[in-house]
Design a protein around this motif. Structure first.
Motif, short mmCIF file in Angstrom:
data_model
loop_
_atom_site.label_atom_id
_atom_site.label_comp_id
_atom_site.label_asym_id
_atom_site.label_seq_id
_atom_site.Cartn_x
_atom_site.Cartn_y
_atom_site.Cartn_z
N GLY A 114 33.92 26.58 44.47
CA GLY A 114 34.90 26.17 43.69
C GLY A 114 35.74 27.09 42.55
N VAL A 115 35.43 28.51 42.95
CA VAL A 115 35.67 29.61 42.01
C VAL A 115 37.46 29.53 42.05
CG1 VAL A 115 35.98 32.05 41.55
CG2 VAL A 115 33.73 30.80 42.11
N THR A 116 38.13 29.57 41.15
CA THR A 116 39.52 29.35 40.94
C THR A 116 40.15 30.57 41.61
OG1 THR A 116 39.35 28.02 39.08
CG2 THR A 116 41.44 29.27 39.61
N ALA A 117 39.61 31.76 41.35
CA ALA A 117 40.32 32.91 41.73
C ALA A 117 39.51 34.26 41.74
CB ALA A 117 41.63 33.16 41.31
N LEU A 118 39.79 35.34 42.53
CA LEU A 118 39.37 36.56 42.26
C LEU A 118 40.34 37.42 41.93
CD1 LEU A 118 37.02 38.86 42.87
CD2 LEU A 118 37.81 38.76 45.22
N VAL A 119 40.14 38.16 40.78
CA VAL A 119 40.81 39.26 40.16
C VAL A 119 39.99 40.73 40.12
CG1 VAL A 119 42.14 39.89 38.10
CG2 VAL A 119 42.19 37.61 38.62
N THR A 120 40.82 41.69 40.72
CA THR A 120 40.10 42.84 40.60
C THR A 120 41.22 43.79 40.69
OG1 THR A 120 38.31 44.54 41.92
CG2 THR A 120 39.94 42.84 43.22
N ASP A 121 40.69 45.17 39.90
CA ASP A 121 41.60 46.52 40.25
C ASP A 121 41.39 47.19 41.36
OD1 ASP A 121 39.28 47.30 39.20
OD2 ASP A 121 39.97 48.31 37.47
N GLY A 122 40.50 46.70 42.30
CA GLY A 122 40.17 47.19 43.52
C GLY A 122 40.87 46.46 44.65
N ALA A 123 39.86 46.50 45.72
CA ALA A 123 40.48 46.16 47.41
C ALA A 123 39.77 45.10 47.73
CB ALA A 123 40.87 47.19 47.87
N VAL A 124 40.18 44.24 48.77
CA VAL A 124 39.35 43.57 49.24
C VAL A 124 39.49 43.95 50.96
CG1 VAL A 124 39.39 41.42 47.85
CG2 VAL A 124 41.19 41.82 49.86
N ARG A 125 38.49 43.46 51.84
CA ARG A 125 38.65 44.01 53.10
C ARG A 125 38.61 42.70 54.06
NH1 ARG A 125 32.54 44.71 55.09
NH2 ARG A 125 33.76 46.50 56.38
N ASP A 126 38.60 42.84 55.36
CA ASP A 126 38.94 41.64 56.29
C ASP A 126 39.97 40.79 55.84
OD1 ASP A 126 36.40 42.37 57.76
OD2 ASP A 126 35.34 41.50 55.97
N VAL A 127 41.13 41.31 55.75
CA VAL A 127 42.19 40.63 54.85
C VAL A 127 42.63 39.34 55.55
CG1 VAL A 127 44.65 40.92 54.41
CG2 VAL A 127 42.87 42.91 53.83
N ALA A 128 42.78 39.54 57.10
CA ALA A 128 43.29 38.28 57.63
C ALA A 128 42.28 37.15 57.27
CB ALA A 128 43.56 38.75 59.35
N GLY A 129 40.86 37.57 57.45
CA GLY A 129 40.10 36.62 57.14
C GLY A 129 39.97 35.97 55.82
N VAL A 130 40.13 37.01 54.75
CA VAL A 130 40.24 36.69 53.40
C VAL A 130 41.55 35.66 53.13
CG1 VAL A 130 40.71 37.21 51.04
CG2 VAL A 130 39.06 38.43 52.52
N ASN A 131 42.55 36.02 53.65
CA ASN A 131 43.79 35.04 53.70
C ASN A 131 43.40 33.75 54.28
OD1 ASN A 131 45.10 37.22 52.64
ND2 ASN A 131 46.33 37.66 54.73
N GLY A 132 42.52 33.58 55.28
CA GLY A 132 42.44 32.22 55.71
C GLY A 132 41.39 31.33 54.86
N THR A 133 40.88 32.09 54.15
CA THR A 133 39.92 31.44 52.99
C THR A 133 40.45 30.16 52.24
OG1 THR A 133 39.59 33.05 51.34
CG2 THR A 133 38.12 33.14 53.37
N GLY A 134 41.82 30.75 51.96
CA GLY A 134 42.39 29.86 50.84
C GLY A 134 42.12 30.39 49.21
N LEU A 135 41.36 31.36 49.38
CA LEU A 135 41.14 31.82 47.80
C LEU A 135 42.35 32.64 47.49
CD1 LEU A 135 38.78 32.15 45.66
CD2 LEU A 135 38.30 34.29 46.66
N PRO A 136 42.53 32.28 46.27
CA PRO A 136 43.80 33.20 45.68
C PRO A 136 43.01 34.45 45.02
CG PRO A 136 43.75 30.80 44.65
CD PRO A 136 42.47 30.91 45.50
N VAL A 137 43.56 35.79 45.53
CA VAL A 137 43.22 36.91 45.15
C VAL A 137 44.22 37.58 44.56
CG1 VAL A 137 42.27 39.00 45.95
CG2 VAL A 137 41.42 36.77 47.05
N TRP A 138 43.89 38.17 43.54
CA TRP A 138 44.94 39.40 42.83
C TRP A 138 44.21 40.54 42.98
CZ3 TRP A 138 45.53 34.37 41.79
CH2 TRP A 138 46.88 33.74 41.26
N CYS A 139 44.58 41.65 43.44
CA CYS A 139 43.87 42.66 43.60
C CYS A 139 44.90 43.96 43.89
CB CYS A 139 42.82 42.72 44.62
SG CYS A 139 43.56 42.52 46.33
N ALA A 140 44.64 45.24 44.40
CA ALA A 140 45.27 46.27 44.31
C ALA A 140 45.80 46.44 45.96
CB ALA A 140 44.61 47.42 43.85
N GLY A 141 44.99 45.69 46.58
CA GLY A 141 45.46 45.94 48.26
C GLY A 141 44.28 45.56 49.11
#
Length: 238
Positions: A114-141
């Motif tokens: 139930g975390v509202t969102a992830l915010v970072t000045d870095g990056a995430v990986r497994d982008v297609a999978g991250v998109n599929g989680t429904g988690l709102p992410v603000w990041c650098a790429g």
């Protein structure tokens, strides 16, 4: 807790642009987190509000930044399990964008908790999978390498810097299409109320612009137009 349900509901209707203006009037210039842009589909065309739950990374050190560290008591996994529902996870990745701090499994767990969102000045990986989680992410790429390729996770719930902004646990973060803005926890109520009024005034100004009025004396409003605004507000027209 700094953020009441009433204040949260008000902030969900206030743009980050307005918040930066109000905070500037109060002397705070450095509140917008650089590199933290809307990234996942769930972060598009929304405005989210929550208290900051902070995570801190430092530069990778080969004896510490290893796959084995993921099982350590001090790990991103342990930090996720400590997050209350409704917080916004704010991660200091030092602006490193060639290693993904979280991937699909960790983001899925954030969403499940139930975390509202992830915010970072870095990056995430497994982008297609991250998109599929429904988690709102603000990041650098996005970046394929794991976090330990460039960073060492060291702690959570302590002061951090994210995108050049000092973030303390419990500060309030507002995220929308323009990025992420921090409100110091002891200023939340005052900033919110002033921002509500600022949004109402700017809505009235937009009505005047739509009616063909010129900008000088209107934006910002001079004494005459302020008086017109107050009259319209009293009459329920603003």
């Amino acid at each position: 807790m700094a953020l009441s349900a009433e204040t949260k509901a008000k902030l969900e209707k206030i743009t980050t642009a307005t918040l930066t203006t109000v905070l500037l009037k109060k002397g705070l210039r450095n509140v917008w987190m650089r590199k933290a842009a809307p990234f996942t589909p769930a972060a598009q065309n929304v405005r989210l509000v929550g208290e900051a739950f902070t995570l801190r990374f430092v530069p990778a050190r080969e004896d510490l930044a290893t796959p084995a560290s993921w099982s350590s008591p001090i790990s991103t996994r342990a930090a996720i399990e400590a997050m209350p529902e409704g917080v916004i996870a704010v991660a200091d990745a030092m602006g490193v964008t060639d290693a993904g701090i979280f991937g699909d499994i960790l983001c899925a767990r954030l969403a499940k908790r139930g975390v509202t969102a992830l915010v970072t000045d870095g990056a995430v990986r497994d982008v297609a999978g991250v998109n599929g989680t429904g988690l709102p992410v603000w990041c650098a790429g996005g970046a394929a390498p794991p976090s330990v390729a460039g960073l060492t996770f060291v702690s959570w719930q302590e002061p951090i810097g994210c995108g050049g902004v000092a973030v303390f646990p419990g500060d309030v973060v507002v995220c929308d299409a323009d990025g992420c803005v921090l409100i110091p926890q002891d200023m939340v109520e005052a900033v919110t109320e002033e921002s509500v009024e600022q949004e109402r005034l700017e809505g009235w100004i937009m009505q005047q612009v739509d009616a063909g009025m010129a900008l000088p004396g209107l934006y910002p409003a001079n004494a005459e137009n302020k008086a017109r605004y107050e009259a319209d507000k009293a009459a329920g027209r603003a």
